[in-house]
Design a protein around this motif. Structure first.
Motif, mmCIF file in Angstrom:
data_model
loop_
_atom_site.group_PDB
_atom_site.id
_atom_site.type_symbol
_atom_site.label_atom_id
_atom_site.label_comp_id
_atom_site.label_asym_id
_atom_site.label_seq_id
_atom_site.Cartn_x
_atom_site.Cartn_y
_atom_site.Cartn_z
ATOM 1 N N VAL A 239 0.841 -1.197 0.000
ATOM 2 C CA VAL A 239 0.000 0.000 0.000
ATOM 3 C C VAL A 239 0.877 1.248 0.000
ATOM 4 O O VAL A 239 0.702 2.146 -0.812
ATOM 5 N N THR A 240 1.813 1.300 0.954
ATOM 6 C CA THR A 240 2.717 2.443 1.033
ATOM 7 C C THR A 240 4.134 1.963 0.760
ATOM 8 O O THR A 240 4.617 1.034 1.409
ATOM 9 N N LEU A 241 4.765 2.587 -0.204
ATOM 10 C CA LEU A 241 6.085 2.165 -0.642
ATOM 11 C C LEU A 241 7.072 2.128 0.528
ATOM 12 O O LEU A 241 7.152 3.063 1.323
ATOM 13 N N ASP A 242 7.784 1.045 0.636
ATOM 14 C CA ASP A 242 8.813 0.891 1.659
ATOM 15 C C ASP A 242 10.017 1.741 1.258
ATOM 16 O O ASP A 242 10.798 1.377 0.395
ATOM 17 N N MET B 33 17.000 11.194 -18.431
ATOM 18 C CA MET B 33 16.081 10.127 -18.790
ATOM 19 C C MET B 33 14.758 10.255 -18.035
ATOM 20 O O MET B 33 14.704 10.570 -16.855
ATOM 21 N N LYS B 34 13.653 9.995 -18.746
ATOM 22 C CA LYS B 34 12.319 10.076 -18.159
ATOM 23 C C LYS B 34 12.087 8.877 -17.240
ATOM 24 O O LYS B 34 12.346 7.734 -17.630
ATOM 25 N N THR B 35 11.621 9.152 -16.012
ATOM 26 C CA THR B 35 11.347 8.074 -15.071
ATOM 27 C C THR B 35 9.972 8.265 -14.440
ATOM 28 O O THR B 35 9.545 9.396 -14.196
ATOM 29 N N GLY B 36 9.305 7.162 -14.202
ATOM 30 C CA GLY B 36 7.986 7.230 -13.563
ATOM 31 C C GLY B 36 7.747 6.010 -12.711
ATOM 32 O O GLY B 36 8.620 5.140 -12.574
ATOM 33 N N ILE B 37 6.561 5.963 -12.129
ATOM 34 C CA ILE B 37 6.195 4.813 -11.314
ATOM 35 C C ILE B 37 4.797 4.390 -11.743
ATOM 36 O O ILE B 37 3.947 5.242 -12.038
ATOM 37 N N CYS B 38 4.577 3.066 -11.808
ATOM 38 C CA CYS B 38 3.267 2.618 -12.258
ATOM 39 C C CYS B 38 2.658 1.552 -11.369
ATOM 40 O O CYS B 38 1.673 0.931 -11.714
ATOM 41 N N GLY B 39 3.224 1.337 -10.169
ATOM 42 C CA GLY B 39 2.589 0.401 -9.234
ATOM 43 C C GLY B 39 1.401 1.064 -8.549
ATOM 44 O O GLY B 39 1.135 2.244 -8.767
ATOM 45 N N GLU B 40 0.693 0.298 -7.708
ATOM 46 C CA GLU B 40 -0.418 0.851 -6.921
ATOM 47 C C GLU B 40 0.033 2.072 -6.127
ATOM 48 O O GLU B 40 -0.758 2.950 -5.802
ATOM 49 N N HIS B 41 1.313 2.100 -5.805
ATOM 50 C CA HIS B 41 1.836 3.188 -4.978
ATOM 51 C C HIS B 41 1.672 4.547 -5.625
ATOM 52 O O HIS B 41 1.701 5.556 -4.951
ATOM 53 N N GLY B 42 1.515 4.570 -6.958
ATOM 54 C CA GLY B 42 1.373 5.843 -7.655
ATOM 55 C C GLY B 42 0.164 6.634 -7.183
ATOM 56 O O GLY B 42 0.089 7.837 -7.403
ATOM 57 N N GLY B 43 -0.786 5.965 -6.534
ATOM 58 C CA GLY B 43 -1.967 6.673 -6.040
ATOM 59 C C GLY B 43 -1.990 6.792 -4.538
ATOM 60 O O GLY B 43 -2.990 7.205 -3.952
ATOM 61 N N ASP B 44 -0.913 6.434 -3.888
ATOM 62 C CA ASP B 44 -0.854 6.520 -2.427
ATOM 63 C C ASP B 44 -0.099 7.796 -2.035
ATOM 64 O O ASP B 44 1.066 7.966 -2.399
ATOM 65 N N PRO B 45 -0.770 8.706 -1.302
ATOM 66 C CA PRO B 45 -0.157 10.013 -1.038
ATOM 67 C C PRO B 45 1.245 9.959 -0.440
ATOM 68 O O PRO B 45 2.126 10.679 -0.894
ATOM 69 N N ALA B 46 1.469 9.073 0.525
ATOM 70 C CA ALA B 46 2.800 9.034 1.149
ATOM 71 C C ALA B 46 3.847 8.583 0.124
ATOM 72 O O ALA B 46 4.971 9.084 0.107
ATOM 73 N N SER B 47 3.446 7.650 -0.735
ATOM 74 C CA SER B 47 4.391 7.161 -1.741
ATOM 75 C C SER B 47 4.651 8.236 -2.800
ATOM 76 O O SER B 47 5.775 8.357 -3.305
ATOM 77 N N VAL B 48 3.618 9.016 -3.125
ATOM 78 C CA VAL B 48 3.787 10.110 -4.095
ATOM 79 C C VAL B 48 4.827 11.099 -3.571
ATOM 80 O O VAL B 48 5.694 11.577 -4.307
ATOM 81 N N MET B 49 4.743 11.354 -2.258
ATOM 82 C CA MET B 49 5.715 12.229 -1.597
ATOM 83 C C MET B 49 7.136 11.694 -1.850
ATOM 84 O O MET B 49 8.060 12.439 -2.165
ATOM 85 N N PRO C 81 -6.990 12.388 -9.264
ATOM 86 C CA PRO C 81 -7.051 13.660 -8.536
ATOM 87 C C PRO C 81 -6.315 13.602 -7.199
ATOM 88 O O PRO C 81 -5.718 14.588 -6.771
ATOM 89 N N ILE C 82 -6.358 12.427 -6.553
ATOM 90 C CA ILE C 82 -5.667 12.263 -5.275
ATOM 91 C C ILE C 82 -4.169 12.391 -5.492
ATOM 92 O O ILE C 82 -3.471 13.077 -4.744
ATOM 93 N N ALA C 83 -3.687 11.740 -6.539
ATOM 94 C CA ALA C 83 -2.255 11.811 -6.855
ATOM 95 C C ALA C 83 -1.851 13.233 -7.239
ATOM 96 O O ALA C 83 -0.779 13.701 -6.868
ATOM 97 N N ARG C 84 -2.739 13.939 -7.956
ATOM 98 C CA ARG C 84 -2.419 15.333 -8.324
ATOM 99 C C ARG C 84 -2.268 16.189 -7.072
ATOM 100 O O ARG C 84 -1.308 16.949 -6.918
ATOM 101 N N LEU C 85 -3.241 16.023 -6.147
ATOM 102 C CA LEU C 85 -3.174 16.795 -4.907
ATOM 103 C C LEU C 85 -1.929 16.413 -4.111
ATOM 104 O O LEU C 85 -1.209 17.289 -3.601
ATOM 105 N N ALA C 86 -1.671 15.107 -3.998
ATOM 106 C CA ALA C 86 -0.500 14.658 -3.242
ATOM 107 C C ALA C 86 0.780 15.195 -3.881
ATOM 108 O O ALA C 86 1.713 15.602 -3.184
#
Ligand code: ADP
Ligand code: MG
Ligand code: MG
Length: 887
Positions: A817-820, A842-858, A876-881
């Motif tokens: 749920v929250t990235l370790d 280089m472009k980098t991103g994340i695509c696991g469930e964590h991408g929508g978890d506010p603490a992980s977005v941080m 929208p949650i990820a945008r706000l986070a």
């Protein structure tokens, strides 16, 4: 050390920003005093004393007693009254109130009227001119102190009261006279002596220290520990104790007690809002024993009640309270939740804190306060809880759907929920463990019910107001709640609720609408929420602040459209296998998997190609030039295998072989540990024609879009890479497909080939994987698999013991749920750093469930990812986070 912080109107040693030391209540009492508001004088014993107490076998620092005595003397002077009634004319009674750093509603116990004994009760009777009031206060004190401090359960006292009423043929507490209470006081004291083997403490100082110790002790009680666990509050914060001169809301009809909010906590409207009770004390308002009255005439009209508003019954005091309301908002720049008492027409403020609110109210208040100039836009963005915002995005009850109304209560916490009825917290937890959605139905809730409330979809109570325990806790949890549904009868023993001649049994489904207070039989359908107005204004501010991109994980046109509506800036993960599950197509993929040779496999793939191409065309059209990351086939092939004889026969027929041959081949595909097996790029290496077909479909779709005048930039992503060699072989396959389409269609194609980083080896070898012409042009961290492979923990099976791991504090959060941050996070950090060292920018991103978890977005912001990708509803949650991470 300074252990004690005095406060009195106009002067205080503490301040609002000293919550760590003084607790929230104490810090704000000090602040209100400094503002010159009418607060009964008192003092706060710091949280450091609590820590000392816990660590030193329930003893105190040596110099604490002197500091308390000095502070108490100042309160006596201030009130011209004496604690113990020895000195001048007045009698000082105090309340002993706990107050932790973060508000913990109902967790700690407050003792009122402390200082009463056989002598001082006489003084109180004389000074107030009301013996009944004095003895009533004394018996309340014995009961409260007995229960909270001495551990004599309150039912003992309640039984004595009932017995006495029966003897005298009385029904209401108000029917009892001073003499009745006098008799009961004696019986209460006897009961205490009986239970404890020693008399009820008569010395006010003994009483005081007993209560202080009880508050500090209660920090470690089970209820408090549970609440802290649920809210991630560390045990070492401790609680402060506030000792404060008593004022009396129960001195007749010019006295009252109440709670209020500077704005409506349910809707956010800028209207004064609250409840009060005339001639009442302490927790009477929230206890739900008497029905509270509205504060303002407007509320009275809205609630359609005959009960007179405070604005009518006490216009002058109300005006003063309204003044305090404005003063506090101007000072704190946020909505406040206040407690007050009126003693014979005189207003006293007993508490203020930042008011809990529904997410709907939070949004409205934040946007309004920007318009009112109280806060700026970034503060508004900071104030919304991304986790809570999810409620705004989810469906509400369809207003046009038919519904069978069972009853109506107060709209205590908005949102709609359906579930099976259960009647206690234990059942709620047991049912929900079995995967059932439940509605917890109680006459009223108490802190022991927290666990059950947590797992319930919604909460229904038949007693209590908008500020009852159930309402406050549900709003905090963001769950729908209907409170005070008086028309409904709950029978705990029979496990039924009944209303309007209808009986609902345990396990039957009801629906709650927390926005209207309606309760319905059965399940009621829902509709999509409204996302314009305040929501879109706030999201505009969010987008101006955030620096990371937010994309969505989407493969169907519907998901893609939802994602765009929610503001996604591209697709971060299109899982192509999801495009195969369709009935019409699965036969072809089965043919492909079960083919005995390359020629048959190619024939099957040729059948799939047009489907894939069409899907991509649709997706690219919706995304209209925004980046789309397409992941090539990833799951183990057995996921597509035929189920049962009919499936087998169909495939056999299509391939022109026997059923047995198909079954044989299916068996040979069986893997012991498929998640670590023949999947991802390993399929591409063994059967290059699969990826060839997928790449061809992508590029042909691009060609069609481009020829139609559109724009598209696909990012082709190879899953489960462990080695550079895997990547370079497959990149060549993809480049080859692109070159062919380019030559055939005569269009210029713009694309990138990159990889998911989801194995520890890939993170460590990121530099090599990204380097050179045959290297990855982008990384997307697949943190679901990266978490599985880093912990060696199966996501599908871990649920069984993760909870126990959390309870035993082996881990703080579920790593899925929250990235370790420490482990998986370090690998992500290494991947970004080494990848970018080899391929600057280089472009980098994340695509696991964590991408929508506010603490992980941080966390993603902190390691410098370019974007996060999450499910469409969480965009929208990820945008706000992301905006909060950038602030
Ligand atoms: P909680 O943290 O549970 O809200 P409080 O310490 O605020 O507990 O006390 C509960 C209630 O007791 C208050 O809302 C107020 O009505 C009453 N109370 C506390 N202290 C006093 C006091 N000094 N005089 C009068 N009433 C008090
Ligand atoms: Mg309070
Ligand atoms: Mg994966």
């Amino acid at each position: 050390t300074k252990w004690v912080y005095p406060f009195a109107k106009g002067q205080a040693d503490g301040r609002a920003d000293m919550k760590e030391l003084l607790g929230g209540k104490g810090a704000n009492l000090a602040e209100m005093c400094a503002l010159g508001l009418p607060v009964p004088p008192g003092f706060t014993i710091t949280t450091e004393v609590c820590t000392y107490f816990t660590e030193h076998e329930k003893t105190y620092p040596a110099d604490l007693k002197d500091q308390v005595n000095a502070a108490l003397a100042r309160v006596e002077e201030d009130m011209s009254a004496s604690f113990g009634g020895k000195g001048g004319d007045g009698l000082l009674l105090v309340s002993v109130r706990s107050g932790a750093r973060a508000s913990m509603p109902g967790m700690m116990d407050t003792v009122l009227n402390l200082g009463l004994n056989d002598e001082t009760v006489e003084i109180l009777a004389r000074v107030s001119g009301d013996a009944r009031f004095a003895y009533d206060s004394y018996r309340r004190f014995i009961q409260m102190y007995g229960d909270v401090v001495l551990g004599v359960d309150h039912h003992h006292f309640e039984d004595l009261l009932e017995d006495h009423k029966d003897e005298r043929d009385l029904t209401l507490d108000t029917d009892l006279t001073a003499d009745d209470w006098k008799i009961l006081v004696e019986r209460y004291k006897e009961k205490v002596a009986d239970q404890l083997g020693q008399p009820f403490p008569q010395d006010p100082h003994d009483q005081l220290w007993g209560a202080v110790g009880a508050v500090f002790g209660s920090w470690m009680n089970q209820r408090a520990i549970t609440y802290r666990r649920l809210h991630h509050i560390p045990a070492d914060w401790g609680t402060a104790v506030n000792v404060q001169a008593m004022v009396f809301g129960n001195m007749g009809d010019t006295s009252a007690t109440g709670v209020c909010f500077t704005r409506n906590p349910a809707t956010g409207e800028n209207l004064f809002y609250g409840e009060y009770l005339i001639n009442a004390q302490g927790e009477d308002v929230v206890a739900g024993i008497r029905t509270p009255q509205p504060l303002t005439i407007l509320e009275k009209k809205t609630a359609n009640t005959e009960l007179p508003a405070m604005e009518e019954t006490m216009p002058e005091t109300f005006a003063e309270l309204d003044g305090v309301r404005h003063r506090l908002e101007q000072h704190y720049h946020d909505m406040q939740d206040m407690e007050f008492t009126v003693q014979e027409g005189r207003l006293w403020m007993l508490q203020t804190r930042t008011g809990k609110r529904t997410v709907k109210a939070a949004l409205k208040i934040a946007v309004d306060m920007v318009d009112e100039g109280l806060i700026d836009e970034s503060e508004a963005v900071r104030r919304l809880d991304p986790g809570q915002m999810e409620q705004l995005l989810h469906p509400m009850l369809d207003p046009n759907a038919p519904r069978t109304l069972l009853g109506q209560g107060l709209p205590a916490s908005p949102g709609a929920a359906s579930g099976r009825v259960v009647f206690n917290a234990e059942d709620a937890e047991a049912w929900s463990d079995r995967g059932e959605k439940v509605i917890l139905v109680r006459i009223e809730t108490s802190p022991e019910d927290i666990g059950g409330m947590h797992v319930a979809q919604g909460i229904l109570t038949t007693r209590g107001g908008m500020t009852s325990h159930a309402a406050v806790v549900a709003r905090g949890m963001g769950k729908p709640c209907v409170s005070g549904a008086g028309g409904i009868t709950v029978d705990y023993a029979a496990k039924t609720l009944s209303a309007l001649g209808e009986v609902v049994r345990e396990g039957e489904i009801i629906t709650l609408d927390g926005a209207t207070g309606e309760i319905m039989v059965g399940r009621v359908p829902t509709i999509e929420p409204e996302l314009s107005g305040d929501f879109s204004r706030l999201m505009d501010w969010v987008d101006a602040i955030k620096t990371m991109g937010v994309r969505a994980n989407a493969e169907t046109p519907l998901d893609a459209q939802t994602a765009r509506n929610f503001g996604a800036e591209g697709i971060g993960l299109c899982r192509t296998e999801h495009m195969f599950f369709d009935k019409e197509r699965i036969i072809h993929i089965r043919e492909m998997i079960l083919a005995a040779n390359e020629a048959d496999r190619r024939a099957a793939l040729a059948n799939l190609l047009p489907y894939q191409r069409r899907d991509f065309i649709e997706l690219f059209k919706i995304m209209d030039g925004l980046p789309v990351t397409v992941r090539l086939l990833d799951p183990p092939l057995h996921e597509f295998l035929p189920h049962g004889a009919k499936d087998v026969a169909d495939v056999a027929k299509a391939l022109g072989v026997s059923d047995e041959a198909i079954e044989e081949r299916a068996k040979s595909l069986h893997e012991i540990n498929p998640m670590l097996g023949h999947r991802g790029c390993r399929l591409g290496i063994t059967y290059p024609e699969i990826y060839e077909m997928q790449a061809q479909a992508i590029f042909e779709a691009c060609a069609e879009i481009i020829q139609g005048g559109g724009k598209v930039t696909p990012e082709v992503m190879i899953p489960l890479i462990a080695t550079k060699k895997e990547f370079s072989i497959l990149k060549a396959v993809i480049d080859h497909a692109a070159a062919q389409v380019r030559a055939e269609k005569g269009v210029a194609l713009d694309y990138m080939v990159g990889t998911m980083i989801e194995l520890p080896r890939a993170a460590l070898r990121a530099g090599e994987i990204a380097a050179g012409d045959d290297g990855a042009e982008f990384f997307s961290f697949g943190t679901n698999d990266l978490t599985q492979t880093t912990f060696g923990l199966s996501r599908d099976d871990a649920g069984r013991f993760i909870q126990i791991y959390r309870e035993k504090a082996v881990i703080e959060n579920d790593p899925f749920v929250t990235l370790d941050r420490e482990g998986v996070g370090e690998l992500v950090g290494i991947g970004v750093e080494r990848g970018r060292a080899a391929r600057p920018g280089m472009k980098t991103g994340i695509c696991g469930e964590h991408g929508g978890d506010p603490a992980s977005v941080m966390f993603c912001q902190s390691v410098g990812l370019d974007y996060v990708s999450c499910s469409p509803y969480r965009v929208p949650i990820a945008r706000l986070a992301a905006a909060q991470a950038a602030l």
